[in-house]
Write a protein that holds these residues in place. Structure first.
Motif, PDB file in Angstrom:
ATOM      1  N   TYR A  49      41.584  36.569  44.698  1.00  0.00           N
ATOM      2  CA  TYR A  49      42.913  37.143  44.444  1.00  0.00           C
ATOM      3  C   TYR A  49      43.243  37.109  42.952  1.00  0.00           C
ATOM      4  N   SER A  50      43.004  35.969  42.293  1.00  0.00           N
ATOM      5  CA  SER A  50      43.381  35.778  40.894  1.00  0.00           C
ATOM      6  C   SER A  50      42.605  36.675  39.936  1.00  0.00           C
ATOM      7  N   THR A  51      41.389  37.043  40.302  1.00  0.00           N
ATOM      8  CA  THR A  51      40.567  37.873  39.423  1.00  0.00           C
ATOM      9  C   THR A  51      40.692  39.361  39.721  1.00  0.00           C
ATOM     10  N   GLY A  52      41.402  39.718  40.775  1.00  0.00           N
ATOM     11  CA  GLY A  52      41.552  41.130  41.127  1.00  0.00           C
ATOM     12  C   GLY A  52      40.314  41.723  41.765  1.00  0.00           C
ATOM     13  N   ARG A  53      39.489  40.879  42.359  1.00  0.00           N
ATOM     14  CA  ARG A  53      38.272  41.384  42.998  1.00  0.00           C
ATOM     15  C   ARG A  53      38.611  42.123  44.286  1.00  0.00           C
ATOM     16  N   ASP A  54      37.987  43.259  44.492  1.00  0.00           N
ATOM     17  CA  ASP A  54      38.239  44.085  45.671  1.00  0.00           C
ATOM     18  C   ASP A  54      36.913  44.725  46.064  1.00  0.00           C
TER      19      ASP A  54
END
Length: 112
Positions: A49-54
């Motif tokens: 979540y914190s790194t914006g991984r999707d």
């Protein structure tokens, strides 16, 4: 031709390995010098979540690469990281590269 295989697995303690998603393959290319290690580290839910991984198909994604070179670096310069065929990096990504231990896994999340 060189072929890169991509798979995702769950390896629960004491249980059988479970494939999480359908695997894929991409045409590869030769490399200049072998590394001791190269990987995409496993992230916790908070780090994801914190790194914006999707990881959803066709979505913009922030990916963390971890690697160890075979030799010590003795001079400064540029490093070239190429995506496999069929994958894309931003044309100019220097503003999106983070090497700071305090922020790479999301603010306040340190290297594992």
């Amino acid at each position: 031709a060189i072929c890169w295989l991509f798979n995702s697995f769950r390896v629960p303690a004491g249980a059988a390995i479970e494939e999480l998603d359908r695997g894929t393959a991409a045409r590869g290319y030769s490399i200049g010098e072998r590394m001791l290690e190269a990987r995409i580290p496993t992230l916790s839910s908070l780090q994801t979540y914190s790194t914006g991984r999707d990881d959803r198909p066709t979505q913009k994604n922030n990916v963390i690469f971890a690697f160890q070179l075979s030799n010590n670096v003795t001079k400064s310069g540029e490093i070239l990281i190429r995506a496999p065929y069929g994958f894309e990096f931003s044309q100019e990504c220097s503003g999106g590269i983070d090497t700071n231990e305090a922020t790479i896994y999301g603010l306040g999340n340190r290297f594992p």
